[in-house]
Enzyme design. Structure first.
Site, short mmCIF file in Angstrom:
data_model
loop_
_atom_site.label_atom_id
_atom_site.label_comp_id
_atom_site.label_asym_id
_atom_site.label_seq_id
_atom_site.Cartn_x
_atom_site.Cartn_y
_atom_site.Cartn_z
N LYS A 91 0.86 -1.18 0.00
CA LYS A 91 0.00 0.00 0.00
C LYS A 91 0.89 1.23 0.00
O LYS A 91 2.00 1.21 0.55
CB LYS A 91 -0.88 0.02 1.25
CG LYS A 91 -2.16 0.83 1.09
CD LYS A 91 -3.25 0.00 0.44
CE LYS A 91 -4.58 0.74 0.44
NZ LYS A 91 -5.70 -0.11 0.03
N GLY A 191 -24.05 3.69 4.20
CA GLY A 191 -23.19 4.21 3.14
C GLY A 191 -23.65 3.69 1.80
O GLY A 191 -23.46 2.51 1.48
N VAL A 192 -24.28 4.56 1.01
CA VAL A 192 -24.80 4.12 -0.30
C VAL A 192 -24.14 4.93 -1.42
O VAL A 192 -24.78 5.42 -2.33
CB VAL A 192 -26.34 4.20 -0.38
CG1 VAL A 192 -26.96 3.08 0.43
CG2 VAL A 192 -26.87 5.56 0.11
N GLY A 193 -22.82 5.06 -1.30
CA GLY A 193 -22.04 5.74 -2.33
C GLY A 193 -21.66 4.78 -3.44
O GLY A 193 -22.48 3.99 -3.92
N LYS A 194 -20.37 4.79 -3.82
CA LYS A 194 -19.91 4.02 -4.98
C LYS A 194 -20.28 2.55 -4.90
O LYS A 194 -20.84 1.99 -5.83
CB LYS A 194 -18.38 4.16 -5.13
CG LYS A 194 -17.95 5.47 -5.74
CD LYS A 194 -16.57 5.41 -6.35
CE LYS A 194 -15.48 5.20 -5.33
NZ LYS A 194 -14.13 5.33 -5.92
N VAL A 195 -19.98 1.90 -3.79
CA VAL A 195 -20.24 0.47 -3.64
C VAL A 195 -21.66 0.22 -3.14
O VAL A 195 -22.38 -0.64 -3.67
CB VAL A 195 -19.23 -0.19 -2.68
CG1 VAL A 195 -19.57 -1.66 -2.45
CG2 VAL A 195 -17.81 -0.07 -3.24
N GLY A 196 -22.07 0.98 -2.14
CA GLY A 196 -23.35 0.74 -1.49
C GLY A 196 -24.55 0.78 -2.41
O GLY A 196 -25.48 -0.02 -2.27
N HIS A 197 -24.54 1.69 -3.39
CA HIS A 197 -25.73 1.77 -4.25
C HIS A 197 -25.85 0.56 -5.17
O HIS A 197 -26.95 0.10 -5.47
CB HIS A 197 -25.79 3.11 -5.01
CG HIS A 197 -25.08 3.17 -6.31
ND1 HIS A 197 -23.75 3.54 -6.42
CD2 HIS A 197 -25.49 2.90 -7.58
CE1 HIS A 197 -23.40 3.53 -7.69
NE2 HIS A 197 -24.42 3.12 -8.42
#
Length: 364
Positions: A91, A191-197
């Site tokens: 990382k 959390g319904v952003g990039k992944v959540g939605h």
């Protein structure tokens, strides 16, 4: 207290003496002209070249940045081993506010540092870096993935991340209720952003009732507009974890979602979400087990994204990636079986399997 190099002594102690250490290589990078200050941490290359994203973040101190790089790199070793990838864990962190200091010159300088490692580290996106940034880094470094389709990349990896988390949920349902469907289950997504939605789409298609929350009102509104039935919203995570009749809780925002405050309040029987580092500290996994809550280890179920960026190195094929991400179902079931057999929490079982795979790779 510092050592002869001026580096904080506790950082060097972590690297060489603690259980959190054991890293093969840590590189401190500086380019005065562009203002770049970065840390590249390689935890292990036993399984292959280290693979992990680049985080761009305004750390409070250089010591905090190094500690984060060490922890994240270690986590990637486990994630890549459990995903069955021919990659070790690494990382990088770039120190600073990306809104203030991110420039093309800085990203190109960073790309030169990654290239100087000669393929021991393959970079990708993380918090504060995006597909467009990887396109710039790739101009100086061929060991860059997470690029745009126009530049030979796979683009947004959140689609397969969500698909993998959904497979983890199906495995959890199979283990706990004897049926891999989520039909009729109530699932809370924080959390319904990039992944959540994308995850909500899978859940609704499978017949689940979904309760959502997000710090961004527009993200919540978008989901409610897309799903006029079967989805409701609550004010915040505090309310979500206490929803009556919740079957599954899916943390899909920041890390540390499971702590001494949230675990006693959880109504869900299962925790399975996309967020990294969900366990706030060691011991939380036992607290969950003591309450009879099944925990699907985060780095196992959210590996769809790293499966995608790894595949990009071989000429991206979405169907091939989706087939690999679908195996998260079987991997999660195997972890639950190992946990039951060994009498330990699933998080500890996942660690044991990953460590075994890395040890076997080193011995060859």
């Amino acid at each position: 207290m510092t050592d002869v190099t001026g580096a904080p002594a506790d950082v060097l102690h972590t690297l060489f003496h603690s259980d959190q250490g054991g890293h093969e290589q840590v590189v401190l990078c500086q380019d005065r002209a562009s203002g770049l200050k970065a840390v590249i941490a390689l935890h292990s290359t036993a399984m292959g070249p280290a693979l992990g994203g680049t985080r761009f973040y305004p750390y409070a101190s250089e010591a905090e940045a190094i500690a984060d790089a060490l922890n994240l790199a270690r986590g990637m070793s486990y994630k890549n081993a459990m995903a069955g990838l021919d990659h070790g864990g690494g990382k990088a962190v770039i120190i600073g506010d990306p809104e203030q200091i991110k420039t093309e010159e800085l990203l190109l300088a960073y790309g030169r540092f990654v290239a100087s490692l000669g393929g021991r580290y393959v970079t990708a996106c993380d918090v504060g870096t995006y597909v467009a940034d990887m396109d710039v880094v790739a101009r100086e470094c061929r060991w860059t993935t997470g690029r745009s389709p126009e530049n030979g990349g796979a683009g947004d990896s959140s689609v397969l991340t969500a698909f993998g988390v959904f497979q983890g949920m199906r495995a959890s349902a199979q283990h706990l209720w004897g049926d891999p469907t989520l039909r009729g289950r109530k699932v809370g997504v924080a959390g319904v952003g990039k992944v959540g939605h994308h995850l909500v789409d899978h859940l609704r298609a499978d017949g689940a009732e979904v309760v959502i929350t997000d710090v961004r009102a527009d993200s919540v509104r978008r989901i409610l507009d897309q799903h006029p039935t079967g989805v409701t919203a609550v004010a915040d995570t505090e309310a979500l974890i206490r929803v009556e009749g919740l079957d599954i809780y899916a943390p899909c925002a920041l890390g540390g979602a499971l702590d001494d405050t949230t675990v006693p309040a959880l109504t869900a029987r299962v925790v399975c979400g996309a967020a990294n580092n969900q366990l706030a500290h060691p011991g939380v996994e036992k607290d969950l087990a003591d309450r009879g809550i099944l925990y699907a280890p985060d780095y196992v179920v959210n590996a769809g994204g790293v499966i995608q960026v790894a595949d990009e190195l071989h000429g991206f094929d979405f169907d091939r990636c989706k087939a690999k991400a679908a195996k998260i179902f079987d991997t999660t079931l195997a972890i639950f079986a190992r946990a039951k057999e060994d009498g330990i929490p699933p998080a500890a079982a996942a660690d044991r399997i990953a460590e075994q795979r890395m040890a076997e790779a080193r011995s060859h």
